[in-house]
Each structure stands twice: as C-alpha cells, then as structure tokens.
Design an enzyme around this catalytic site. Structure first.
Site, PDB file in Angstrom:
ATOM      1  N   ASP A 240       0.881  -1.174   0.000  1.00  0.00           N
ATOM      2  CA  ASP A 240       0.000   0.000   0.000  1.00  0.00           C
ATOM      3  C   ASP A 240       0.917   1.223   0.000  1.00  0.00           C
ATOM      4  O   ASP A 240       2.135   1.106   0.198  1.00  0.00           O
ATOM      5  CB  ASP A 240      -0.876  -0.015   1.270  1.00  0.00           C
ATOM      6  CG  ASP A 240      -1.739   1.236   1.403  1.00  0.00           C
ATOM      7  OD1 ASP A 240      -2.389   1.614   0.408  1.00  0.00           O
ATOM      8  OD2 ASP A 240      -1.771   1.844   2.492  1.00  0.00           O
ATOM      9  N   SER A 241       0.323   2.399  -0.163  1.00  0.00           N
ATOM     10  CA  SER A 241       1.101   3.633  -0.050  1.00  0.00           C
ATOM     11  C   SER A 241       1.690   3.772   1.358  1.00  0.00           C
ATOM     12  O   SER A 241       2.633   4.523   1.555  1.00  0.00           O
ATOM     13  CB  SER A 241       0.207   4.841  -0.326  1.00  0.00           C
ATOM     14  OG  SER A 241      -0.824   4.893   0.651  1.00  0.00           O
TER      15      SER A 241
ATOM     16  N   CYS B  48      -4.453  -1.359  -1.978  1.00  0.00           N
ATOM     17  CA  CYS B  48      -4.613   0.087  -2.115  1.00  0.00           C
ATOM     18  C   CYS B  48      -5.547   0.358  -3.292  1.00  0.00           C
ATOM     19  O   CYS B  48      -5.243  -0.038  -4.423  1.00  0.00           O
ATOM     20  CB  CYS B  48      -3.243   0.713  -2.365  1.00  0.00           C
ATOM     21  SG  CYS B  48      -3.283   2.490  -2.637  1.00  0.00           S
TER      22      CYS B  48
ATOM     23  N   GLU C  64      -1.443   7.632   9.227  1.00  0.00           N
ATOM     24  CA  GLU C  64      -0.033   7.228   9.124  1.00  0.00           C
ATOM     25  C   GLU C  64       0.727   7.540  10.412  1.00  0.00           C
ATOM     26  O   GLU C  64       1.714   6.893  10.725  1.00  0.00           O
ATOM     27  CB  GLU C  64       0.648   7.954   7.957  1.00  0.00           C
ATOM     28  CG  GLU C  64       0.272   7.428   6.590  1.00  0.00           C
ATOM     29  CD  GLU C  64       0.881   6.070   6.276  1.00  0.00           C
ATOM     30  OE1 GLU C  64       2.064   5.871   6.575  1.00  0.00           O
ATOM     31  OE2 GLU C  64       0.151   5.213   5.733  1.00  0.00           O
TER      32      GLU C  64
ATOM     33  N   CYS D 297     -10.917   3.416   0.752  1.00  0.00           N
ATOM     34  CA  CYS D 297      -9.463   3.579   0.920  1.00  0.00           C
ATOM     35  C   CYS D 297      -9.077   2.650   2.057  1.00  0.00           C
ATOM     36  O   CYS D 297      -9.775   2.604   3.091  1.00  0.00           O
ATOM     37  CB  CYS D 297      -9.134   5.025   1.270  1.00  0.00           C
ATOM     38  SG  CYS D 297      -7.454   5.287   1.896  1.00  0.00           S
TER      39      CYS D 297
ATOM     40  N   HIS E 126      -6.916   2.756   4.252  1.00  0.00           N
ATOM     41  CA  HIS E 126      -6.611   3.376   5.550  1.00  0.00           C
ATOM     42  C   HIS E 126      -7.873   3.526   6.415  1.00  0.00           C
ATOM     43  O   HIS E 126      -7.783   3.537   7.646  1.00  0.00           O
ATOM     44  CB  HIS E 126      -6.005   4.774   5.357  1.00  0.00           C
ATOM     45  CG  HIS E 126      -4.561   4.781   4.950  1.00  0.00           C
ATOM     46  ND1 HIS E 126      -4.130   4.406   3.698  1.00  0.00           N
ATOM     47  CD2 HIS E 126      -3.441   5.130   5.651  1.00  0.00           C
ATOM     48  CE1 HIS E 126      -2.805   4.539   3.640  1.00  0.00           C
ATOM     49  NE2 HIS E 126      -2.360   4.971   4.808  1.00  0.00           N
TER      50      HIS E 126
HETATM   51  N1  DGL Z   1      -4.677   3.359   1.146  1.00  0.00           N
HETATM   52  C1  DGL Z   1      -4.810   3.887  -0.157  1.00  0.00           C
HETATM   53  C2  DGL Z   1      -6.105   3.499  -0.841  1.00  0.00           C
HETATM   54  O1  DGL Z   1      -6.682   2.472  -0.555  1.00  0.00           O
HETATM   55  C3  DGL Z   1      -4.466   5.336  -0.429  1.00  0.00           C
HETATM   56  C4  DGL Z   1      -3.876   6.194   0.584  1.00  0.00           C
HETATM   57  C5  DGL Z   1      -3.072   7.360   0.028  1.00  0.00           C
HETATM   58  O2  DGL Z   1      -3.682   8.344  -0.433  1.00  0.00           O
HETATM   59  O3  DGL Z   1      -1.863   7.247   0.062  1.00  0.00           O
HETATM   60  O4  DGL Z   1      -6.574   4.195  -1.727  1.00  0.00           O
END
Ligand code: DGL
Length: 266
Positions: free
Chosen positions: A13-14, A76, A155, A187, A189
């Site tokens: 993931d990011s 992600c 984060e 997302c 997160h």
């Molecule tokens: N966790 C990521 C997603 O599912 C993106 C988070 C980011 O913007 O870095 O889209």
C-alpha cells in the site's frame, strides 16, 4: 529455489492502510508467508499523479519479484486504479490482486437507494471508478466524498484526536445530509477509523469495506493455480520507505507484530 506454493505473497500500500487488508489475509490464510511493503515515504498516493503511482508500483512489484513472490496484492484502491492494468500487462504470468471500492455490494445492500463513498481524490477521479459506477450503480444514487488529510493522520497512528474527528465529521456531513444509509470505505486506511466512524455516524448507516473480500479472492486464485501453501510458514515481514521506527510504532498501535521491519531501499 523455492517451491512455488511455499513462495511468499507480496502485499503493498502507499503506507499503513494496507495493513487492514493484511490482517484479513493473515486471518484467512495463516499458512501463507506474507511480505508487506508500505510506501510511507511517498504518501499520500491519493494526491499524486497516476504516472508517479505507476512508477512506485513497478518498483515495489520488482522488489517482491526479487524475493520470489508467487502473487502480488495491491492493498490500495488508489494504486489499483492507477496501475493494476499496467502491472498485469507487464507481468502477464503473475497473480495480481487489486481492489476497488465496494460499489456492487453497497448497491445491493442499500435500503433507501443512496450510497456514500469516502475515498481518495485519485480513486474518485479515475476512469476505473467511473466504469465501476456505470456497471453497478445504475439504480442507486452515489454520493462521493474525497478525504484529503485523513491518510496523513492515520499514518501517524492518530485514530481519534480532536482534529481528526473534526476533519472526518466535515467529510461525513454532505454524505449524511444527502441521506446515505450505506457508506463505502474506499481507501484501505479508513477501516482503522471504524471506532471513530461509529461515534460520528447514526447507527442505521452501514459501513462496507473490501479487505475480507480481497483475502477471499486471493484464496480462490491461489487454490485455482495450485499455489496454496499447505505448510506452516514464517512470520510476516515488513518494509517501509518511510521511517522504520514510526512504522513500528503504528504497527504496535494497531496491535500487530512489529519486530520484523526493515527499510525499503527502492
Ligand atoms: N490506502 C490507499 C487506498 O486504498 C491510499 C492512501 C493514500 O492516499 O496514500 O486508496
């Protein structure tokens, strides 16, 4: 040379968001050896160009291929929207599992026909998301809301501070004013915000996320390919392009094993 079925699965993931997907994979597939890369040095993907995200995804895919990974999980939504097609073209013989906001299940679950989607700007602006709406949301109203700033707080391990609460409430307001009874967490997160969401949302708003479905999809593909690992394996290993200690702290805050974290040199 590793036996293919005992080879690891790469998950990325990011940043730390994909850990919500990793946890589902660990639960469903305890025999799989999992490698996790968090590209924390380059968050948020949601505000980056598709070209930049594609470059990062190729670098991380190469990192996992060098470690003999038998499959790649893009944990992600933003990376999948920008780069899944490109990675599948580049590595046609590799199992690549992407993920996208759960529009289809939400369209089936909504009682009043109004669905909200909280996701990154990149995901909501992507052609892939537009195609998803065309395909599965013809009979429902979909309200979309980008959530810039949420990822940065998560984060840092912040899941409940007053500024985070205010930001999240601000993003939920138009979705609630529009009457959504089903909210897609688009997302990876955002599942970490479920405790806070349950305080901010009326009890009749249902949350939909995709982590468990991704784990089941991985299980299906590994089984079909004859690549399921039948023996017990080593513990999950982690790499981050951000600060190793920060990543460890977030793992601890999320209640996950934090011993095996190394710098991602790519
Ligand atoms: N966790 C990521 C997603 O599912 C993106 C988070 C980011 O913007 O870095 O889209």
């Amino acid at each position: 040379m590793l036996e293919r079925s005992s080879a690891p699965v790469g998950v990325f993931d990011s940043g730390v968001g994909g850990l919500s997907v990793l946890a589902e994979i660990q639960r469903l597939l305890p025999n799989e050896h999992l490698l996790y890369a968090g590209d924390c040095g380059h968050i948020p993907y949601g505000e980056k160009t598709p070209e930049f995200i594609r470059e990062r995804c190729v670098a991380i895919a190469e990192f996992f291929r060098q470690r003999g990974a038998k499959a790649l999980v893009m944990a992600c939504n933003t990376a999948t929207a920008a780069a899944a097609a490109d990675l599948r073209e580049r590595y046609p013989d590799w199992l690549i599992i992407g993920m996208e906001p759960a529009v289809k299940p939400a369209a089936m679950a909504t009682r009043n026909g109004i669905v909200g989607v909280l996701a990154t700007t990149g995901t909501l602006q992507s052609a892939r998301f537009a195609a998803l709406l065309d395909r599965f949301a013809a009979d429902v109203t979909v309200l979309t809301q980008p959530g810039p700033g949420l990822v940065e707080r998560i984060e840092q391990g912040d899941l409940s501070s007053p500024p985070l609460r205010a930001l999240l409430a601000h993003y939920l307001q138009p979705l609630l004013a529009g009457g959504c009874d089903t909210l897609i967490l688009g997302c990876t997160h955002y599942p970490f915000l479920k405790p806070l969401l349950s305080e901010l949302l009326p009890p009749d708003v249902a949350l939909v996320d995709t982590g468990a479905a991704v784990a089941r999809h991985l299980q299906r593909l590994l089984t079909q390919a004859g690549l399921s690992n039948l023996q017990a394996c080593g513990p999950t290993r982690y790499w981050t392009s951000g600060d190793v200690n920060d990543f460890r702290n977030v793992l601890q805050a999320f209640g996950m094993n934090s011993e095996l974290v190394e710098p991602l040199g790519t």
